[in-house]
Design an enzyme around this catalytic site. Structure first.
Site, mmCIF file in Angstrom:
data_model
loop_
_atom_site.group_PDB
_atom_site.id
_atom_site.type_symbol
_atom_site.label_atom_id
_atom_site.label_comp_id
_atom_site.label_asym_id
_atom_site.label_seq_id
_atom_site.Cartn_x
_atom_site.Cartn_y
_atom_site.Cartn_z
ATOM 1 N N ASP A 57 0.896 -1.122 -0.023
ATOM 2 C CA ASP A 57 -0.036 -0.161 -0.001
ATOM 3 C C ASP A 57 0.944 1.293 -0.205
ATOM 4 O O ASP A 57 1.694 1.644 1.014
ATOM 5 C CB ASP A 57 -0.924 -0.009 1.379
ATOM 6 C CG ASP A 57 -1.899 1.202 1.162
ATOM 7 O OD1 ASP A 57 -1.818 2.290 1.011
ATOM 8 O OD2 ASP A 57 -2.881 1.115 1.916
ATOM 9 N N ASN A 84 2.718 4.038 -10.428
ATOM 10 C CA ASN A 84 1.450 3.814 -11.220
ATOM 11 C C ASN A 84 0.093 4.081 -10.504
ATOM 12 O O ASN A 84 -0.646 4.609 -10.637
ATOM 13 C CB ASN A 84 1.145 2.671 -12.119
ATOM 14 C CG ASN A 84 -0.175 2.298 -12.397
ATOM 15 O OD1 ASN A 84 -0.543 3.020 -13.261
ATOM 16 N ND2 ASN A 84 -0.860 1.359 -11.942
ATOM 17 N N SER A 135 1.388 10.449 -14.131
ATOM 18 C CA SER A 135 0.552 11.691 -13.720
ATOM 19 C C SER A 135 -0.590 11.605 -14.500
ATOM 20 O O SER A 135 -1.441 10.597 -14.767
ATOM 21 C CB SER A 135 1.510 12.813 -14.273
ATOM 22 O OG SER A 135 0.754 14.165 -13.855
ATOM 23 N N TYR A 149 -7.743 15.491 -6.842
ATOM 24 C CA TYR A 149 -7.082 14.539 -7.705
ATOM 25 C C TYR A 149 -6.133 15.936 -8.308
ATOM 26 O O TYR A 149 -4.864 15.291 -8.465
ATOM 27 C CB TYR A 149 -7.774 14.072 -8.658
ATOM 28 C CG TYR A 149 -7.249 13.103 -9.845
ATOM 29 C CD1 TYR A 149 -6.640 12.052 -9.337
ATOM 30 C CD2 TYR A 149 -7.356 13.561 -11.083
ATOM 31 C CE1 TYR A 149 -6.126 10.992 -10.378
ATOM 32 C CE2 TYR A 149 -6.635 12.848 -11.980
ATOM 33 C CZ TYR A 149 -6.224 11.611 -11.668
ATOM 34 O OH TYR A 149 -5.532 10.941 -12.515
ATOM 35 N N LYS A 153 -1.775 15.559 -8.823
ATOM 36 C CA LYS A 153 -1.291 15.411 -10.256
ATOM 37 C C LYS A 153 -0.226 16.689 -10.408
ATOM 38 O O LYS A 153 0.859 16.632 -10.883
ATOM 39 C CB LYS A 153 -1.936 14.945 -11.249
ATOM 40 C CG LYS A 153 -2.670 13.857 -11.102
ATOM 41 C CD LYS A 153 -1.890 12.602 -11.067
ATOM 42 C CE LYS A 153 -2.519 11.101 -10.913
ATOM 43 N NZ LYS A 153 -1.681 10.185 -10.716
HETATM 44 N N1 LIG Z 1 -7.744 5.852 -16.686
HETATM 45 C C1 LIG Z 1 -7.660 7.095 -16.615
HETATM 46 O O1 LIG Z 1 -8.502 7.798 -17.741
HETATM 47 C C2 LIG Z 1 -6.459 7.765 -16.337
HETATM 48 C C3 LIG Z 1 -5.950 9.055 -16.805
HETATM 49 C C4 LIG Z 1 -4.600 9.796 -16.545
HETATM 50 C C5 LIG Z 1 -4.141 9.165 -15.323
HETATM 51 N N2 LIG Z 1 -4.420 7.858 -15.067
HETATM 52 C C6 LIG Z 1 -3.619 7.447 -13.590
HETATM 53 O O2 LIG Z 1 -3.171 6.136 -14.094
HETATM 54 C C7 LIG Z 1 -3.005 5.634 -12.731
HETATM 55 C C8 LIG Z 1 -3.550 4.174 -12.676
HETATM 56 O O3 LIG Z 1 -4.938 4.153 -12.897
HETATM 57 P P1 LIG Z 1 -5.737 3.266 -13.601
HETATM 58 O O4 LIG Z 1 -6.652 4.488 -14.572
HETATM 59 O O5 LIG Z 1 -5.230 2.144 -14.210
HETATM 60 O O6 LIG Z 1 -6.957 2.994 -12.593
HETATM 61 P P2 LIG Z 1 -7.460 1.637 -11.830
HETATM 62 O O7 LIG Z 1 -7.842 0.723 -12.703
HETATM 63 O O8 LIG Z 1 -8.289 2.182 -10.867
HETATM 64 O O9 LIG Z 1 -6.058 1.235 -11.205
HETATM 65 C C9 LIG Z 1 -5.574 2.053 -9.962
HETATM 66 C C10 LIG Z 1 -4.370 1.103 -9.252
HETATM 67 O O10 LIG Z 1 -3.849 1.834 -8.336
HETATM 68 C C11 LIG Z 1 -4.071 0.896 -7.153
HETATM 69 N N3 LIG Z 1 -3.800 1.798 -5.848
HETATM 70 C C12 LIG Z 1 -5.127 2.692 -5.409
HETATM 71 N N4 LIG Z 1 -4.720 3.166 -4.185
HETATM 72 C C13 LIG Z 1 -3.371 2.374 -3.691
HETATM 73 C C14 LIG Z 1 -2.560 2.325 -2.924
HETATM 74 N N5 LIG Z 1 -2.909 3.057 -1.625
HETATM 75 N N6 LIG Z 1 -1.657 1.576 -2.647
HETATM 76 C C15 LIG Z 1 -1.187 0.768 -3.624
HETATM 77 N N7 LIG Z 1 -2.071 0.506 -4.640
HETATM 78 C C16 LIG Z 1 -3.203 1.448 -5.012
HETATM 79 C C17 LIG Z 1 -5.331 0.161 -7.305
HETATM 80 O O11 LIG Z 1 -5.197 -1.021 -6.421
HETATM 81 P P3 LIG Z 1 -6.364 -1.578 -5.540
HETATM 82 O O12 LIG Z 1 -7.096 -2.611 -6.784
HETATM 83 O O13 LIG Z 1 -5.842 -2.144 -4.449
HETATM 84 O O14 LIG Z 1 -7.500 -0.319 -5.224
HETATM 85 C C18 LIG Z 1 -5.221 -0.293 -8.850
HETATM 86 O O15 LIG Z 1 -4.173 -1.221 -8.979
HETATM 87 C C19 LIG Z 1 -3.430 6.397 -11.781
HETATM 88 O O16 LIG Z 1 -2.214 6.840 -11.124
HETATM 89 C C20 LIG Z 1 -4.047 7.567 -12.559
HETATM 90 O O17 LIG Z 1 -4.207 8.697 -11.794
HETATM 91 C C21 LIG Z 1 -5.759 7.175 -15.066
#
Ligand SMILES: NC(=O)c1ccc[n+]([C@@H]2O[C@H](COP(=O)([O-])OP(=O)(O)OC[C@H]3O[C@@H](n4cnc5c(N)ncnc54)[C@H](OP(=O)(O)O)[C@@H]3O)[C@@H](O)[C@H]2O)c1
Length: 285
Positions: A57, A84, A135, A149, A153
């Site tokens: 975590d 990530n 980011s 958020y 970022k």
């Molecule tokens: N999807 C988009 O549109 C988008 C756009 C720009 C940036 N991002 C960025 O991409 C990154 C990954 O997000 P995603 O889009 O792939 O969403 P996601 O599918 O919700 O994945 C997020 C990941 O982060 C983990 N996480 C959350 N809190 C945590 C903690 N305290 N310790 C360790 N792991 C933790 C989650 O684990 P759990 O399963 O345990 O919750 C999950 O593995 C993030 O930094 C997000 O801000 C996403």
């Protein structure tokens, strides 16, 4: 190219999981960290020898240091670290609970800062390494409903601007990855991701943005496998950029925003320059 070793946070779903799968498929070794290791049981069964898994975590700074130390000790070398793990809490700033604000900052901002700090001495000792910080286009632009958020970022972008300059001399290269929207777990519901609604924010044009329903997954341009592939390519390039946008929405929105900001900056010129002490003017380039 010889196979590489990668360390990734937040590998249960979304970008983290996609990156892990792609890297394992091509024969690399992945140190995958996540809060619920059982979620990688299928990949462990298939790629056990090249998949090193630890519970992490990222809000626990001592655990971040311990797991990073262990990964470098066990694997000998880690070529690329991908920071990530992250999530977004939707709601008006006023609606968010203190706990949601704390968790948002502890995860996205402080978790990423502590990971970079934990990795630095190891990268230095091995003569360099690549650190990708996920980011967002939301590190340049901001929307109602995601104020905390954006805080994280924009904050991590500032940290990396300075940190990159400190560590490049050790062969450490960093890239801020700034994706646009992609259908991952990011837009899922859940107590941590939605602030308790106040009636005063209901029924306005902003309400869908505050509740995280402003865009449907079908309208998100980001292709998850292509985005993960691009991240891998950037990590391996000879001269990685300090920042890389991913997605046409990210490129267009950030371009429009920066263009407008530059225009607004130029409008401020005369007043900004007028406040210097006499004789100490620094002329813009
Ligand atoms: N999807 C988009 O549109 C988008 C756009 C720009 C940036 N991002 C960025 O991409 C990154 C990954 O997000 P995603 O889009 O792939 O969403 P996601 O599918 O919700 O994945 C997020 C990941 O982060 C983990 N996480 C959350 N809190 C945590 C903690 N305290 N310790 C360790 N792991 C933790 C989650 O684990 P759990 O399963 O345990 O919750 C999950 O593995 C993030 O930094 C997000 O801000 C996403």
């Amino acid at each position: 190219m010889a196979s590489s070793t990668w360390f990734i946070t937040g590998t249960s779903t979304g970008f983290g999981r996609e990156l892990t799968e792609q890297l394992l498929r091509r024969g690399d070794t992945v140190a995958a960290t996540l809060r619920t290791p059982a979620r990688l049981d299928d990949l462990a069964a298939e790629h056990g020898d090249r998949l090193w898994i630890r519970t992490l975590d990222v809000t626990d700074a001592a655990a971040v240091r311990r797991v990073v130390d262990e990964a470098f000790a066990d694997l000998g070398r880690v070529d690329v670290v991908i920071s990530n793990a992250g999530f977004g809490v939707f709601g008006a700033a006023e609606e968010m609970t203190d706990e949601q604000i704390h968790r948002q900052i502890a995860t996205n901002l402080l978790g990423s800062v502590q990971l970079a700090r934990a990795v630095t001495p190891h990268f230095r000792a091995q003569g360099g390494g690549r650190l990708l910080q996920v980011s967002s286009m939301g590190g340049h632009v901001a929307y109602p409903g995601l104020s905390l958020y954006h805080l994280t970022k924009w904050g991590i972008e500032g940290f990396f601007e300075a940190y990159a300059q400190e560590v490049e001399r050790f062969g450490i290269r960093t890239t801020l990855i700034e994706p646009g929207m992609a259908g991952t777990g990011f837009y899922g519901a859940g107590e941590q991701r939605r602030a308790p609604a106040l009636a005063v924010y209901e029924g306005t044009e902003l309400t869908p943005w505050l509740r995280g329903t402003g865009v449907s997954e079908g309208d998100m341009p980001g292709d998850l496998p292509k985005m993960a592939e691009a991240m891998i390519r950037i990590a391996e390039s000879d001269d990685p950029p300090r920042r890389q946008l991913l997605g046409s929405d990210a490129y267009t929105l950030v371009r429009d925003t920066l263009t407008e900001r530059l225009r607004a900056l130029d409008d401020q010129r005369d007043l900004a320059l007028s406040t210097d002490r006499d004789g100490l003017r620094r002329e813009p380039a």
